[in-house]
Design a protein around this motif. Structure first.
Motif, PDB file in Angstrom:
ATOM      1  N   CYS A 130       0.738  -1.273  -0.003  1.00 24.00           N
ATOM      2  CA  CYS A 130       0.136  -0.015   0.108  1.00 24.00           C
ATOM      3  C   CYS A 130       0.906   1.255  -0.027  1.00 24.00           C
ATOM      4  N   CYS A 133      -0.262   3.171   3.890  1.00 28.96           N
ATOM      5  CA  CYS A 133       0.174   2.808   5.050  1.00 28.96           C
ATOM      6  C   CYS A 133       1.247   1.604   4.970  1.00 28.96           C
ATOM      7  N   CYS A 150      -6.183  -0.935  -0.825  1.00 27.75           N
ATOM      8  CA  CYS A 150      -5.913  -1.394   0.772  1.00 27.75           C
ATOM      9  C   CYS A 150      -6.837  -1.518   1.621  1.00 27.75           C
ATOM     10  N   CYS A 153      -6.740   1.405   4.628  1.00 28.74           N
ATOM     11  CA  CYS A 153      -6.926   2.927   4.384  1.00 28.74           C
ATOM     12  C   CYS A 153      -7.241   3.076   2.901  1.00 28.74           C
ATOM     13  N   GLY A 155      -5.733   3.076   0.222  1.00 27.48           N
ATOM     14  CA  GLY A 155      -4.623   3.319  -0.474  1.00 27.48           C
ATOM     15  C   GLY A 155      -4.399   2.643  -1.661  1.00 27.48           C
TER      16      GLY A 155
HETATM   17 ZN   LIG Z   1      -3.087   1.117   3.289  1.00 26.83          ZN
END
Ligand SMILES: [Zn+2]
Length: 213
Positions: A130, A133, A150, A153, A155
Motif C-alpha cells: 500500500c 500505510c 488497501c 486505508c 490506499g
Molecule cells: Zn493502506
C-alpha cells in the motif's frame, strides 16, 4: 551454544523463518542489514565508511561486512546466533570458518531452505504494497478485499520494482552464481540441513523445527 546460518534463494521465506526460529529457541538473529544500521547509528569510524557506501547507493564491500561480523559475534554466546543472509559467498564462508580460531565462533550447520524457482517467483511477483500505510498483500495468499486497494486505508497498491518477474529471475540467477556454491561447501563439511520450504509458512516452520536439533 549452537550457531546456524540460513541459506536459500530470494523469496524462500528466509528472513521470516529465521526470525520465528530465533523466537522459538531464544537465539539471537543477526542480519548484515541490522549490523550495518547499528554501526552507522553508533557513529564509529567504520560506521562512517559504511554510511558513505550506503548514501552513494553502492554495495558495502565484503571485507567491511566481515569485520563487522567478527566484531559483533562472540564464541561464548549463551543463546547462539542465527546468521541470516550471511555468509553469501565462499570467501565469506571461509572467513567464518577461520573465526573458530580467532574468536571461538563455530557454525554448527548451514540450514538450506529449498523451493523451486516457480514457487519463489509466484511468491515474490504476487506481493503488493500500500502506498499509504505500507501494508502488504499477496494476490494469491492474502489478497485485498477490493482489487488494487488497501483494506485498511483504501490506499493504492503497487508492486515493488524488486518484485517484478524479470528482476526476480535476475536475483535468482545471482543467487545461483554466488550463493549456491556454498551448498557444496557445507555439504563437503557434512554440515548442511535441507528443509523443504515450498509449502505454507506453518508447514515450513514445522519442518524446520523437526529437522534442526
Ligand atoms: Zn493502506
Amino acid at each position: 551454544m549452537a550457531n546456524y546460518a540460513f541459506l536459500g534463494p530470494p523469496g524462500v521465506g528466509k528472513g521470516t523463518l529465521a526470525a520465528e526460529f530465533c523466537n522459538a529457541r531464544g537465539m539471537q538473529h543477526v542480519s548484515t542489514g541490522d549490523l550495518l544500521r547499528a554501526e552507522i547509528q553508533a557513529g564509529s569510524e567504520l560506521g562512517c565508511r559504511v554510511q558513505e557506501f550506503v548514501s552513494s547507493g553502492g554495495l558495502v564491500p565484503d571485507d567491511i561486512i566481515l569485520d563487522l561480523m567478527e566484531n559483533f559475534l562472540t564464541g561464548d554466546s549463551d543463546t547462539g546466533y542465527i546468521l541470516d543472509g550471511f555468509p553469501r559467498t565462499i570467501e565469506q564462508a571461509e572467513r567464518v570458518e577461520a573465526m573458530a580460531e580467532t574468536i571461538g565462533f563455530r557454525l554448527v550447520a548451514a540450514i538450506l531452505l529449498e523451493a523451486s524457482d516457480q514457487i519463489v517467483v509466484d511468491r515474490l511477483t504476487g506481493r503488493r504494497i500500500c502506498r499509504g500505510c505500507k501494508a502488504t498483500y499477496h494476490l494469491s495468499f492474502g489478497p485485498p478485499q477490493q482489487a488494487g486497494l488497501c483494506d485498511k486505508c483504501s490506499g493504492e497498491l503497487y508492486q515493488r520494482g524488486d518484485d517484478q518477474e524479470e528482476t526476480v529471475r535476475r536475483r535468482l540467477e545471482v543467487y545461483r552464481n554466488q550463493t549456491a556454491p556454498l551448498i557444496d561447501f557445507y555439504d563437503n563439511l557434512n554440515r548442511i540441513i535441507r528443509i523443504d520450504a515450498s509449502s505454507d509458512k506453518a508447514t515450513n516452520f514445522a519442518a524446520l523445527s523437526e529437522k534442526v536439533p
